[in-house]
Design a protein around this motif. Sequence first.
Motif, short mmCIF file in Angstrom:
data_model
loop_
_atom_site.label_atom_id
_atom_site.label_comp_id
_atom_site.label_asym_id
_atom_site.label_seq_id
_atom_site.Cartn_x
_atom_site.Cartn_y
_atom_site.Cartn_z
N TRP A 1 0.91 -1.19 -0.04
CA TRP A 1 -0.07 0.08 0.10
C TRP A 1 0.68 1.43 0.03
O TRP A 1 1.93 1.18 0.29
CB TRP A 1 -1.03 -0.11 1.29
N GLN A 2 0.08 2.29 -0.40
CA GLN A 2 1.07 3.59 -0.52
C GLN A 2 0.79 4.27 1.22
O GLN A 2 -0.06 4.40 1.37
CB GLN A 2 0.50 4.71 -1.30
N THR A 3 1.93 4.31 1.73
CA THR A 3 2.38 4.75 3.11
C THR A 3 1.78 6.38 3.46
O THR A 3 2.21 7.14 2.18
CB THR A 3 3.71 4.62 3.58
N THR A 4 1.30 6.70 4.65
CA THR A 4 0.91 8.03 4.63
C THR A 4 1.83 8.59 5.61
O THR A 4 1.86 8.07 6.70
CB THR A 4 -0.45 8.04 4.86
N ASP A 5 2.57 9.66 5.54
CA ASP A 5 3.21 10.44 6.32
C ASP A 5 2.60 11.30 7.34
O ASP A 5 1.86 12.00 6.82
CB ASP A 5 4.36 11.36 5.92
#
Length: 292
Positions: free
Chosen positions: A276-280
Amino acid sequence: MANSTAIPESYSSLPVKDILISHVPETCLSPTVVLLQLNRPKKLNAVTAQMIEELVTAYHYFELDDRVKAIVVTGVGKGFCVGADLGVGFSGLLENLKGGPPAINAYRDGGGRVALAIHNCPTIRVVSANSKIGFAFSRRGLVMEACSSYFLPRLLGLSRALHLVTTGGTYAASDPLLAQLFSEVLPTPEETVSRAIEIANEIAAHTSTVSTAVMHDLMCRGPSTPEEAHLLESRIFLTTLLSRDSKEGMASFLEKRNPRFTGTMRKDAPQGWPWWQTTDTTSHIGENKTKL
């Protein structure tokens, strides 16, 4: 969060104030199972900024510490936690409003920081039958925080979650509205902690840390359709067949002995993880630099 990544030899030596951390059993030098207790019993473990920083830092250490296989979280005294300490108030948080939109956008609520730190660990919830649970936001003129708008409807269903937050009432742990929140309901607080430690020891002794972490992510960060889930599971399952934990798990089964899993997510995460695309969520404005 602590800037240092040095893992403490003993967690009982950490200079904490609002939480307690010990090994299970306490005499154990290598902390396979850790007991973390909220430690403000006179305030029914009401949450403070200090407690938030200590919890986030503790989970930062746990995430880095390959010795730790399971964590039991409870509270000292009569209550687990009554929520934020309203006696302290939110004056510190209101300072963010003075900075305008940049400061407001950079703010990260403390409960959410703790929830996300804990969320990175597979979580099992057990509770004593006489416990009381409430989501009192509507009765305080506030709104949901600590990522509860995400987790609560997914754990209980939208209808039950809306009922709980709309009434803002307090409910018994055995109430049907909370039926999906806990995997086990125990008669007393003492039996609840004992059962939690028993489950933690079972996990530490018999399961692969890599397997449980990846299955947690498959369920919590998986695709939105069964077909996409099938494709993802197929790829991840095939790559785990090559892992040392997989070899050990099958060997221990055939040899009729307990497994000795040594895999870690830093060294043995399956190919394709994370998918998945990680969220900062890091905020660099107004951060508390408390160190342990």
